[in-house]
Design a protein around this motif. Sequence first.
Motif, mmCIF file in Angstrom:
data_model
loop_
_atom_site.group_PDB
_atom_site.id
_atom_site.type_symbol
_atom_site.label_atom_id
_atom_site.label_comp_id
_atom_site.label_asym_id
_atom_site.label_seq_id
_atom_site.Cartn_x
_atom_site.Cartn_y
_atom_site.Cartn_z
ATOM 1 N N UNK A 277 55.294 -13.385 -5.765
ATOM 2 C CA UNK A 277 54.187 -13.860 -6.604
ATOM 3 C C UNK A 277 54.636 -15.174 -7.224
ATOM 4 N N UNK A 278 53.833 -16.212 -7.095
ATOM 5 C CA UNK A 278 54.176 -17.517 -7.646
ATOM 6 C C UNK A 278 53.376 -17.763 -8.916
ATOM 7 N N UNK A 279 53.824 -18.755 -9.681
ATOM 8 C CA UNK A 279 53.083 -19.166 -10.867
ATOM 9 C C UNK A 279 53.225 -18.246 -12.053
ATOM 10 N N UNK A 280 54.220 -17.377 -12.079
ATOM 11 C CA UNK A 280 54.412 -16.509 -13.223
ATOM 12 C C UNK A 280 53.469 -15.328 -13.293
ATOM 13 N N UNK A 281 52.863 -14.938 -12.200
ATOM 14 C CA UNK A 281 51.983 -13.782 -12.207
ATOM 15 C C UNK A 281 52.763 -12.487 -12.169
ATOM 16 N N UNK A 282 52.081 -11.419 -12.503
ATOM 17 C CA UNK A 282 52.710 -10.099 -12.487
ATOM 18 C C UNK A 282 51.747 -9.087 -11.903
ATOM 19 N N UNK A 283 52.339 -8.091 -11.256
ATOM 20 C CA UNK A 283 51.550 -7.044 -10.598
ATOM 21 C C UNK A 283 51.450 -5.846 -11.526
ATOM 22 N N UNK A 284 50.214 -5.372 -11.724
ATOM 23 C CA UNK A 284 49.954 -4.222 -12.594
ATOM 24 C C UNK A 284 48.982 -3.284 -11.896
ATOM 25 N N UNK A 285 49.089 -1.976 -12.147
ATOM 26 C CA UNK A 285 48.114 -1.046 -11.558
ATOM 27 C C UNK A 285 46.740 -1.241 -12.191
ATOM 28 N N UNK A 286 45.714 -1.150 -11.360
ATOM 29 C CA UNK A 286 44.338 -1.347 -11.823
ATOM 30 C C UNK A 286 43.552 -0.069 -11.832
ATOM 31 N N UNK A 287 44.187 1.075 -11.741
ATOM 32 C CA UNK A 287 43.464 2.338 -11.722
ATOM 33 C C UNK A 287 43.368 2.892 -10.320
ATOM 34 N N UNK A 288 43.718 4.168 -10.180
ATOM 35 C CA UNK A 288 43.691 4.774 -8.856
ATOM 36 C C UNK A 288 44.828 4.240 -8.012
ATOM 37 N N UNK A 289 44.529 3.959 -6.757
ATOM 38 C CA UNK A 289 45.536 3.418 -5.846
ATOM 39 C C UNK A 289 45.498 1.908 -5.766
ATOM 40 N N UNK A 290 44.621 1.249 -6.536
ATOM 41 C CA UNK A 290 44.479 -0.202 -6.477
ATOM 42 C C UNK A 290 45.518 -0.860 -7.382
ATOM 43 N N UNK A 291 45.877 -2.085 -6.997
ATOM 44 C CA UNK A 291 46.821 -2.897 -7.756
ATOM 45 C C UNK A 291 46.255 -4.294 -7.868
ATOM 46 N N UNK A 292 46.529 -4.959 -8.998
ATOM 47 C CA UNK A 292 46.056 -6.319 -9.195
ATOM 48 C C UNK A 292 47.194 -7.191 -9.687
ATOM 49 N N UNK A 293 47.082 -8.479 -9.359
ATOM 50 C CA UNK A 293 48.026 -9.487 -9.809
ATOM 51 C C UNK A 293 47.314 -10.349 -10.840
ATOM 52 N N UNK A 294 47.956 -10.579 -11.994
ATOM 53 C CA UNK A 294 47.330 -11.283 -13.115
ATOM 54 C C UNK A 294 48.143 -12.511 -13.475
ATOM 55 N N UNK A 295 47.437 -13.631 -13.708
ATOM 56 C CA UNK A 295 48.028 -14.866 -14.218
ATOM 57 C C UNK A 295 47.271 -15.284 -15.480
ATOM 58 N N UNK A 296 47.985 -15.787 -16.448
ATOM 59 C CA UNK A 296 47.384 -16.401 -17.626
ATOM 60 C C UNK A 296 47.735 -17.882 -17.597
ATOM 61 N N UNK A 297 46.710 -18.712 -17.457
ATOM 62 C CA UNK A 297 46.918 -20.143 -17.230
ATOM 63 C C UNK A 297 46.224 -20.962 -18.312
ATOM 64 N N UNK A 298 46.769 -22.122 -18.532
ATOM 65 C CA UNK A 298 46.116 -23.154 -19.347
ATOM 66 C C UNK A 298 45.899 -24.358 -18.444
ATOM 67 N N UNK A 299 44.641 -24.654 -18.170
ATOM 68 C CA UNK A 299 44.283 -25.679 -17.198
ATOM 69 C C UNK A 299 43.912 -26.957 -17.925
ATOM 70 N N UNK A 300 44.597 -28.064 -17.663
ATOM 71 C CA UNK A 300 44.151 -29.355 -18.210
ATOM 72 C C UNK A 300 42.811 -29.769 -17.611
ATOM 73 N N UNK A 301 42.178 -30.731 -18.236
ATOM 74 C CA UNK A 301 40.871 -31.199 -17.750
ATOM 75 C C UNK A 301 41.021 -31.818 -16.368
ATOM 76 N N UNK A 302 40.113 -31.448 -15.485
ATOM 77 C CA UNK A 302 40.066 -31.981 -14.112
ATOM 78 C C UNK A 302 41.398 -31.801 -13.403
ATOM 79 N N UNK A 303 41.947 -30.604 -13.480
ATOM 80 C CA UNK A 303 43.222 -30.306 -12.834
ATOM 81 C C UNK A 303 43.041 -29.150 -11.860
#
Length: 486
Positions: A157-183
């Motif tokens: 996983x790139x960009x500092x994301x992390x994998x967390x369970x999303x309920x049941x057998x599903x899994x999701x990868x989450x990123x928290x980003x701060x996007x500059x203008x027009x980036x």
Amino acid sequence: MPASTRHHRALAVFVHCLGILAAVPALPTAAPEAAAAPRPPAATPQPTAATPQAPAATAPPTTAAPPPAATPAPAGTRPPVAMVARVTEPTPPSAPPAVAPPTRAPASAPPQQVTVAVATESSPAPRYRIQVRNVSNSPLETTVRQELPPGSSTTAISGGGRSTPAGGSATEVTWRLRLPAHSTTTLGTALAATAPGRPLTAPTCAFTSDGSRPYDCATATWRAAAAPAAEVDEAPPWRRYPVLLAGLAVLLLISAALVWVWRRRRGRRVTAAALSTGGGAEGGRGTVYPRPAAPSPVRRRRTPPVWMLVGAAVVVLAGVVGTAGWTATRQVAAIDTQKQPTSGAWVGTAVAGSLGVPLRESAFEFTVYRMTCGAPGTAGKANGGGAAPANGRRCEATVGVRNVTGEHQPWHSELQRAYLPGGRWVSTDESATRTANLGRDVFADPMAAGTRMVLPLVFTVDGRDPPQQLELRSGVFSAGVRVQMP
């Protein structure tokens, strides 16, 4: 004239006058001063200065008081006559519209501040490349979530994301980003290798910083690189069932014919030998007296034996039945048992798919990117919506809707359903959906042609089991789409 006739005529005149008044367009009302008094003569300067006034509209001419003494007005002051003339100019009436304006304007999606694009890479293992772009003029904080296929696991996983369970057998990868203008920010995930030939779909959405409202969503399906398939030669003709059955039938018929010919020739030889033996007993020199003519025996035409005919018929019948059964088996095996039958009353064909797969029906293209449900008993009025069961909870589906037609298309909340175990279903909770969309009623106006919206739909369900399937459709008679939940 009788009284009844007079009343009828008076009523008819009254109704006729009302019709004339209704047909005449409304005219602008004139000023009271201009309507009451005619244009007065030119005023002469008076010794005292006073504001010029028009005569009262309600005063009768016989009792009107004489005008007060006026002082000489300055040279630049406009006389009262000019002022009255300007007020009394009539304004032409405006023509009524030829066509009534539409009652509802098509809904236009709010401008997107963040866009998402997902693509796959050609690699032996599943890899996804995610591009998140801020198109606004100010920096934004966003939460990016990628839903992984059931049973899959991440290897990178790139960009500092992390994998967390999303309920049941599903899994999701989450990123928290701060996007500059027009980036533009590029993210990536890699999954463990799976069984060959299994496609993997991973939808990705960018939400607001609190994760409650989606900005945009996208999806991509990874498929393994096509390996050079081994050439599979067709079975030789002597190994095919129809050819084998036909050859066996022909062989039996030829054998039966040979047996019949052999028996017939053998019979002829026996008969010839018997005739020659009988003629020798009486043979010798002839006598003076002629022999009486003996009647020749009547020879019966030889026919194939019954057992041969019955055997040949059985063989032919077995070949026909075998060929028909083999053909029918292949046709039945080619039938798609997962395809849902549709009636002639529906518009289009019913389409079924999984999470993150775009599914198109007669007017809309639906894509369900995500489905989350709260804990049982959390569906209350505090979260928006009406009364909910004691153990009810609200499930929010992030859905992308695209109008693929060239016309405005309405859609209705009652036609969007979530199916629960046992065949039960619930429609969209309109109040909770309006609250999730910041007070905007997404079903109030039709969708404009060619537009796309990503919005949350909320369903209030009871029990601990989440919805197993979503049914989305554009109209009452549309076949719609069905999305299977993981």
